[in-house]
Design a protein around this motif. Sequence first.
Motif, PDB file in Angstrom:
ATOM      1  N   VAL A 127      -5.907   5.969   3.724  1.00  0.00           N
ATOM      2  CA  VAL A 127      -5.722   4.731   3.500  1.00  0.00           C
ATOM      3  C   VAL A 127      -6.034   4.126   2.076  1.00  0.00           C
ATOM      4  CG1 VAL A 127      -6.416   2.096   4.258  1.00  0.00           C
ATOM      5  CG2 VAL A 127      -6.220   3.878   5.908  1.00  0.00           C
TER       6      VAL A 127
ATOM      7  N   LEU B 299      -2.769   5.770   0.307  1.00  0.00           N
ATOM      8  CA  LEU B 299      -1.733   5.123   0.571  1.00  0.00           C
ATOM      9  C   LEU B 299      -1.683   3.854   0.026  1.00  0.00           C
ATOM     10  CD1 LEU B 299      -0.729   5.968   4.459  1.00  0.00           C
ATOM     11  CD2 LEU B 299       0.576   6.216   2.089  1.00  0.00           C
ATOM     12  N   THR B 300      -2.733   2.991   0.260  1.00  0.00           N
ATOM     13  CA  THR B 300      -2.763   1.522  -0.473  1.00  0.00           C
ATOM     14  C   THR B 300      -2.553   1.610  -1.864  1.00  0.00           C
ATOM     15  OG1 THR B 300      -4.435   0.809   1.114  1.00  0.00           O
ATOM     16  CG2 THR B 300      -4.139  -0.640  -0.675  1.00  0.00           C
ATOM     17  N   ASP B 301      -3.143   2.543  -2.686  1.00  0.00           N
ATOM     18  CA  ASP B 301      -2.847   2.612  -4.218  1.00  0.00           C
ATOM     19  C   ASP B 301      -1.335   3.015  -4.335  1.00  0.00           C
ATOM     20  OD1 ASP B 301      -4.764   4.451  -6.753  1.00  0.00           O
ATOM     21  OD2 ASP B 301      -2.645   3.793  -6.801  1.00  0.00           O
TER      22      ASP B 301
ATOM     23  N   CYS C  62       1.176   2.473  -2.512  1.00  0.00           N
ATOM     24  CA  CYS C  62       2.240   1.385  -2.018  1.00  0.00           C
ATOM     25  C   CYS C  62       1.949   0.198  -2.954  1.00  0.00           C
ATOM     26  CB  CYS C  62       2.043   1.128  -0.564  1.00  0.00           C
ATOM     27  SG  CYS C  62       2.367   2.778   0.575  1.00  0.00           S
ATOM     28  N   TRP C  63       0.968  -0.123  -3.426  1.00  0.00           N
ATOM     29  CA  TRP C  63       0.555  -1.236  -4.424  1.00  0.00           C
ATOM     30  C   TRP C  63       1.732  -1.178  -5.381  1.00  0.00           C
ATOM     31  CZ3 TRP C  63      -2.414  -5.476  -4.252  1.00  0.00           C
ATOM     32  CH2 TRP C  63      -2.495  -6.210  -5.530  1.00  0.00           C
ATOM     33  N   GLU C  64       1.575   0.238  -5.974  1.00  0.00           N
ATOM     34  CA  GLU C  64       2.537   0.598  -7.142  1.00  0.00           C
ATOM     35  C   GLU C  64       3.982   0.291  -6.975  1.00  0.00           C
ATOM     36  OE1 GLU C  64       1.349   1.086 -10.345  1.00  0.00           O
ATOM     37  OE2 GLU C  64      -0.779   0.816  -9.373  1.00  0.00           O
TER      38      GLU C  64
ATOM     39  N   MET D  40       4.331  -4.106  -5.139  1.00  0.00           N
ATOM     40  CA  MET D  40       3.624  -5.388  -5.616  1.00  0.00           C
ATOM     41  C   MET D  40       4.056  -5.715  -6.762  1.00  0.00           C
ATOM     42  SD  MET D  40       1.309  -7.167  -3.883  1.00  0.00           S
ATOM     43  CE  MET D  40       0.984  -8.751  -4.453  1.00  0.00           C
TER      44      MET D  40
ATOM     45  N   LEU E  78       0.437 -12.625   0.406  1.00  0.00           N
ATOM     46  CA  LEU E  78       1.529 -11.862   0.659  1.00  0.00           C
ATOM     47  C   LEU E  78       2.769 -12.205   1.236  1.00  0.00           C
ATOM     48  CD1 LEU E  78      -0.019  -8.279   1.278  1.00  0.00           C
ATOM     49  CD2 LEU E  78       0.747  -8.943  -0.534  1.00  0.00           C
TER      50      LEU E  78
ATOM     51  N   GLU F 112       5.021  -7.500   2.352  1.00  0.00           N
ATOM     52  CA  GLU F 112       4.392  -6.894   3.380  1.00  0.00           C
ATOM     53  C   GLU F 112       5.274  -5.877   4.123  1.00  0.00           C
ATOM     54  OE1 GLU F 112       2.418  -9.764   6.152  1.00  0.00           O
ATOM     55  OE2 GLU F 112       2.046  -8.508   7.823  1.00  0.00           O
TER      56      GLU F 112
ATOM     57  N   PHE G 237       5.021  -2.621   2.155  1.00  0.00           N
ATOM     58  CA  PHE G 237       3.974  -1.765   2.644  1.00  0.00           C
ATOM     59  C   PHE G 237       4.084  -1.182   3.949  1.00  0.00           C
ATOM     60  CE2 PHE G 237       0.527  -2.313  -0.664  1.00  0.00           C
ATOM     61  CZ  PHE G 237       0.869  -3.437  -1.292  1.00  0.00           C
ATOM     62  N   VAL G 238       4.660  -1.862   4.919  1.00  0.00           N
ATOM     63  CA  VAL G 238       4.587  -1.025   6.307  1.00  0.00           C
ATOM     64  C   VAL G 238       5.746   0.080   6.067  1.00  0.00           C
ATOM     65  CG1 VAL G 238       5.686  -1.351   8.660  1.00  0.00           C
ATOM     66  CG2 VAL G 238       4.178  -3.103   7.419  1.00  0.00           C
TER      67      VAL G 238
ATOM     68  N   VAL H 190       4.231   3.029   4.268  1.00  0.00           N
ATOM     69  CA  VAL H 190       3.294   3.869   5.023  1.00  0.00           C
ATOM     70  C   VAL H 190       4.186   4.901   6.122  1.00  0.00           C
ATOM     71  CG1 VAL H 190       1.491   3.841   6.854  1.00  0.00           C
ATOM     72  CG2 VAL H 190       1.385   2.245   4.887  1.00  0.00           C
ATOM     73  N   GLU H 191       5.364   4.181   6.789  1.00  0.00           N
ATOM     74  CA  GLU H 191       5.961   5.098   7.820  1.00  0.00           C
ATOM     75  C   GLU H 191       6.745   5.991   6.739  1.00  0.00           C
ATOM     76  OE1 GLU H 191       6.133   4.467  10.937  1.00  0.00           O
ATOM     77  OE2 GLU H 191       5.087   2.393  11.325  1.00  0.00           O
TER      78      GLU H 191
END
Lengths: 90, 91
Positions: A35, A38-40, A42-44, A47, A54, A59, A62-63, A66-67
Amino acid sequence: MDSFGSNAGAGGQIDPQMQHFIEAETQKQRFQQLVHGLTDTCWEKCMDRPSTKLDGRTETCFVNCVERFIDTSNFVLNRLQSKAGTGELH
Amino acid sequence: MDFSSPPAGGSGVNRDELMDQVKSQIAIANAQELLQKMSDKCFKKCVTKPGTSLDNSEQKCIAMCMDRYMDAWNIVSRTYSTRLQRERGKI
């Protein structure tokens, strides 16, 4: 009389409850690490400028991120496995 | 018979204490990682031209950025967890 609560049995093995605890915590930590990563990533990708919340588009990004990452991991694994089967991979 | 003494042959730390220690070490490590990533991302987004101090707009930006990063973290965690369950359901 056996010592109560001792962690080591006669052969120096870890007791089953401890073993289970270690496995559970390791799995939880693997999840946490993923997590974080992935947050790192996907943030790039998702965002732009931080605002007061958000928005829906971000949002969704981000979803999807991940998928698609999981899809990519599966794809990579499957393709490697099929290459290994044909002997292309040594 | 004295049951209050620490287990024989051990370091004196019983199993529950050990498990609690491990759990809190892990929690601390995760908090540190989150902190480090937040600082990194929000510095990149909010401090474009470093001055002699963090001005008001930079501080506001960083605060917002931190909240958004937490939002993002929660979305990723939820999405990943749901997806994992879906994958397991297929097996």
